[in-house]
Motif scaffolding. Structure first.
Motif, mmCIF file in Angstrom:
data_model
loop_
_atom_site.group_PDB
_atom_site.id
_atom_site.type_symbol
_atom_site.label_atom_id
_atom_site.label_comp_id
_atom_site.label_asym_id
_atom_site.label_seq_id
_atom_site.Cartn_x
_atom_site.Cartn_y
_atom_site.Cartn_z
ATOM 1 N N ALA A 199 0.833 -1.205 0.000
ATOM 2 C CA ALA A 199 0.000 0.000 0.000
ATOM 3 C C ALA A 199 0.868 1.254 0.000
ATOM 4 C CB ALA A 199 -0.918 -0.009 1.220
ATOM 5 N N ILE A 200 1.946 1.248 0.780
ATOM 6 C CA ILE A 200 2.864 2.391 0.807
ATOM 7 C C ILE A 200 3.484 2.603 -0.569
ATOM 8 C CG2 ILE A 200 5.080 3.203 1.722
ATOM 9 C CD1 ILE A 200 4.285 1.928 4.409
ATOM 10 N N PHE A 201 3.866 1.505 -1.221
ATOM 11 C CA PHE A 201 4.431 1.610 -2.574
ATOM 12 C C PHE A 201 3.397 2.170 -3.552
ATOM 13 C CE2 PHE A 201 5.111 -0.116 -6.825
ATOM 14 C CZ PHE A 201 6.433 0.255 -7.065
ATOM 15 N N GLY A 202 2.170 1.626 -3.517
ATOM 16 C CA GLY A 202 1.130 2.079 -4.440
ATOM 17 C C GLY A 202 0.755 3.534 -4.222
ATOM 18 N N GLY A 203 0.560 3.930 -2.950
ATOM 19 C CA GLY A 203 0.223 5.318 -2.655
ATOM 20 C C GLY A 203 1.338 6.263 -3.030
ATOM 21 N N GLY A 204 2.584 5.879 -2.720
ATOM 22 C CA GLY A 204 3.735 6.722 -3.067
ATOM 23 C C GLY A 204 3.913 6.860 -4.562
ATOM 24 N N LEU A 205 3.696 5.757 -5.298
ATOM 25 C CA LEU A 205 3.818 5.809 -6.759
ATOM 26 C C LEU A 205 2.773 6.733 -7.371
ATOM 27 C CD1 LEU A 205 5.141 4.730 -9.351
ATOM 28 C CD2 LEU A 205 3.506 2.822 -9.295
ATOM 29 N N LEU A 206 1.532 6.666 -6.878
ATOM 30 C CA LEU A 206 0.476 7.536 -7.397
ATOM 31 C C LEU A 206 0.775 9.000 -7.094
ATOM 32 C CD1 LEU A 206 -2.216 7.853 -8.804
ATOM 33 C CD2 LEU A 206 -3.373 7.331 -6.643
ATOM 34 N N LEU A 207 1.334 9.269 -5.906
ATOM 35 C CA LEU A 207 1.704 10.643 -5.561
ATOM 36 C C LEU A 207 2.888 11.135 -6.391
ATOM 37 C CD1 LEU A 207 1.294 10.469 -1.681
ATOM 38 C CD2 LEU A 207 0.017 11.950 -3.222
ATOM 39 N N PHE A 208 3.754 10.217 -6.807
ATOM 40 C CA PHE A 208 4.871 10.580 -7.671
ATOM 41 C C PHE A 208 4.398 10.881 -9.091
ATOM 42 C CE2 PHE A 208 8.218 8.776 -10.602
ATOM 43 C CZ PHE A 208 9.030 9.905 -10.587
ATOM 44 N N VAL A 209 3.458 10.079 -9.574
ATOM 45 C CA VAL A 209 2.980 10.232 -10.955
ATOM 46 C C VAL A 209 2.045 11.436 -11.108
ATOM 47 C CG1 VAL A 209 1.580 9.133 -12.761
ATOM 48 C CG2 VAL A 209 3.258 7.778 -11.475
ATOM 49 N N SER A 210 1.237 11.717 -10.071
ATOM 50 C CA SER A 210 0.190 12.741 -10.193
ATOM 51 C C SER A 210 0.695 14.127 -10.591
ATOM 52 C CB SER A 210 -0.629 12.819 -8.898
ATOM 53 O OG SER A 210 0.201 13.119 -7.794
ATOM 54 N N PRO A 211 1.852 14.612 -10.124
ATOM 55 C CA PRO A 211 2.280 15.957 -10.555
ATOM 56 C C PRO A 211 2.574 16.079 -12.035
ATOM 57 C CG PRO A 211 3.443 15.302 -8.550
ATOM 58 C CD PRO A 211 2.726 14.092 -9.063
ATOM 59 N N PHE A 212 2.805 14.949 -12.724
ATOM 60 C CA PHE A 212 3.099 15.032 -14.151
ATOM 61 C C PHE A 212 1.910 15.579 -14.938
ATOM 62 C CE2 PHE A 212 6.461 12.147 -12.857
ATOM 63 C CZ PHE A 212 7.529 12.534 -13.667
ATOM 64 N N MET A 213 0.691 15.356 -14.432
ATOM 65 C CA MET A 213 -0.463 15.897 -15.145
ATOM 66 C C MET A 213 -0.508 17.423 -15.062
ATOM 67 S SD MET A 213 -3.780 14.997 -12.691
ATOM 68 C CE MET A 213 -3.368 13.258 -12.560
ATOM 69 N N LEU A 214 0.214 18.008 -14.093
ATOM 70 C CA LEU A 214 0.247 19.459 -13.971
ATOM 71 C C LEU A 214 1.220 20.099 -14.958
ATOM 72 C CD1 LEU A 214 0.219 19.769 -10.060
ATOM 73 C CD2 LEU A 214 -1.710 19.868 -11.646
ATOM 74 N N LEU A 215 1.947 19.269 -15.712
ATOM 75 C CA LEU A 215 2.834 19.805 -16.740
ATOM 76 C C LEU A 215 2.055 20.223 -17.980
ATOM 77 C CD1 LEU A 215 5.811 17.261 -16.479
ATOM 78 C CD2 LEU A 215 5.558 19.507 -15.381
ATOM 79 N N PHE A 216 0.794 19.767 -18.077
ATOM 80 C CA PHE A 216 -0.088 20.219 -19.150
ATOM 81 C C PHE A 216 -0.672 21.586 -18.772
ATOM 82 C CE2 PHE A 216 -0.074 15.583 -19.361
ATOM 83 C CZ PHE A 216 0.205 15.375 -20.709
ATOM 84 N N PRO A 217 -1.253 22.320 -19.728
ATOM 85 C CA PRO A 217 -1.876 23.605 -19.399
ATOM 86 C C PRO A 217 -2.863 23.455 -18.242
ATOM 87 C CG PRO A 217 -1.751 23.342 -21.773
ATOM 88 C CD PRO A 217 -1.303 22.039 -21.180
ATOM 89 N N VAL A 218 -2.644 24.235 -17.201
ATOM 90 C CA VAL A 218 -3.415 24.069 -15.970
ATOM 91 C C VAL A 218 -4.812 24.661 -16.132
ATOM 92 C CG1 VAL A 218 -3.541 24.644 -13.514
ATOM 93 C CG2 VAL A 218 -1.334 24.090 -14.549
ATOM 94 N N SER A 219 -5.806 23.857 -15.792
ATOM 95 C CA SER A 219 -7.193 24.311 -15.755
ATOM 96 C C SER A 219 -7.814 23.835 -14.458
ATOM 97 C CB SER A 219 -7.981 23.759 -16.950
ATOM 98 O OG SER A 219 -8.088 22.346 -16.858
ATOM 99 N N PHE A 220 -8.969 24.374 -14.103
ATOM 100 C CA PHE A 220 -9.633 23.985 -12.867
ATOM 101 C C PHE A 220 -10.048 22.512 -12.914
ATOM 102 C CE2 PHE A 220 -13.434 23.736 -10.081
ATOM 103 C CZ PHE A 220 -12.809 24.051 -8.882
#
Length: 426
Positions: free
Chosen positions: A284-305
């Motif tokens: 669970a720690i690995f899965g949660g940490g991996l998702l938190l690592f991957v999630s900021p990459f979506m903010l590299l696209f043009p930011v919208s609400f």
């Protein structure tokens, strides 16, 4: 009121347990109302994200210092007085913001230091008192109800505050929610006078606890994990809030964002707490940490609400998956440390030092990179780097072997609630 008094008069749970619940609930509601909007209030005056970074830097620099002195007070004088001092300083912080008004951005470092000092005193006392007023058979009741209060506050607080600000003149709206927070903290101070005074014995000193890193590898790895936890939190705790506001241009939208995150987190914490088996902690720690690592990459696209809402939902799923087993493992490791009977306060202080060291490094890195490269170029580079902090927790702890069990000395110190509150803003 009669029903509350009847419950408190029963012998099932001690009166101090209910009183501490009330204090914790008032703290959570107050911070849920105002903490997110303090950053926006100051940013709208300054207009510079680096100024808000400096404000948050002063908070995380002052917190470990406050923890150290609060630990001394708790060991030498009284834990309840430490709690009272912390809550009173937090009330004074909001009085200061109200008094300074449109000039508050000129005193960012002073305000941040005051908030950090108050938080340090509050959390040290609350953590220790939680351990002392609860027993193994009452901690589920205490942490369960405190979790409910945190979830409810996290859902209604930001949404209510956003609604108030948008319905009133903006400056008057901010003054209203800051005033409500101040009053809630002052009520908490009054309630603290009914708590039984608790004085500790023994010498205060963190040197032996720091030296324990050389003997106890699990303790060393846990401290490293907390450093990396802070490495993400330091910057993300204010950056995402400002992005949500700039994308929506609405305090009510920011409140809606907080509501959605808290609602998803509430479901996530319930599911993980009820269905995660101890043997699957590291997965669970690995899965949660991996998702938190991957999630900021979506903010590299043009930011919208809309994109930020998707990001908020993803991290709200990830945090319960990571924090529930991580906190349990933290309790198990600290509970087995040498000298825990006499040095429980010192272990909490040292852990907090590592956590805030990570936050300090994170914010300093953010300020330096943005200064050298500008916001447009620097932030896309920083997001994946800083966002990896929680993922490193797995690699710090994957070889730590601690049997999950409940002992009378396990440090159950409301960490889930504290980290959960922080997580909702990241």
């Amino acid at each position: 009121m009669m029903r509350i008094k009847k419950i408190m008069d029963t012998d099932q749970y001690p009166k101090d347990l209910y009183l501490l619940l009330f204090v914790g609930g008032l703290f959570t509601l107050s911070t849920a109302l105002s903490n997110t909007f303090v950053n926006i209030f100051l940013w709208k005056q300054s207009g510079k994200i680096t100024d808000i970074a400096c404000y948050n830097l002063s908070i995380v620099v002052m917190q470990p210092i406050a923890f150290y002195f609060a630990g001394w007070f708790a060991k030498k004088i009284d834990r309840v007085i430490v709690l009272r001092i912390g809550v009173f300083i937090l009330a004074m912080f909001y009085i200061g913001v109200l008094f300074m008004g449109s000039m508050a951005s000129n005193y960012l470092i002073l305000l941040g230091a005051m908030l950090g000092f108050g938080l340090g005193f509050y959390w040290l006392a609350f953590n220790v008192l939680t351990l002392e007023v609860t027993e193994p058979e009452t901690r589920d009741f205490f942490n369960g109800y405190l979790g409910v209060l945190n979830s409810i506050s996290g859902m209604i607080g930001p949404l209510s505050a956003g609604y108030i600000i948008t319905r009133m003149d903006k400056h008057l709206g901010y003054e209203t929610i800051f005033s409500i927070s101040m009053v809630l903290f002052l009520i908490a101070v009054v309630i603290s006078f009914f708590l039984k005074r608790r004085k500790a014995d023994g010498l205060y000193g963190i040197r032996k606890v720091l030296q324990e890193r050389k003997r106890d590898k699990a303790w060393l790895q846990l401290l490293r994990a907390h450093f990396f936890q802070g490495f993400r939190e330091g910057t993300f705790i204010f950056l995402i809030v400002i992005w949500v506001y700039t994308a929506s241009k609405s305090e009510f939208a920011l409140g809606t964002y907080g509501f959605v995150q808290s609602f998803v987190s509430f479901i996530g914490y319930y599911c993980v707490s009820h269905y995660l088996h101890p043997k699957n902690r590291m997965k669970a720690i690995f899965g949660g940490g991996l998702l938190l690592f991957v999630s900021p990459f979506m903010l590299l696209f043009p930011v919208s609400f809309t994109l930020l809402i998707i990001y908020g939902v993803s991290v709200s799923i990830a945090y319960p998956l990571l924090l529930v087993p991580y906190v349990s493992l933290t309790y198990d490791i600290i509970g087995k440390c040498r000298g825990i009977h006499e040095k429980r306060i010192e272990y909490i202080v040292v852990r907090e030092m590592y956590l805030n060291a990570g936050r300090i490094v994170s914010i300093l890195t953010f300020i330096i990179v943005v200064h050298l490269l500008s916001e447009e170029k620097g932030i896309p580079i920083l997001l994946p780097i800083l966002g990896a902090g929680h993922f490193f927790i797995y690699f710090c702890l994957r070889k730590v072997a601690v049997s999950p069990h409940n002992s009378s000395e396990t440090i159950e110190i409301a960490e889930t609630q504290q980290d959960g509150n922080n997580a909702n803003k990241q």
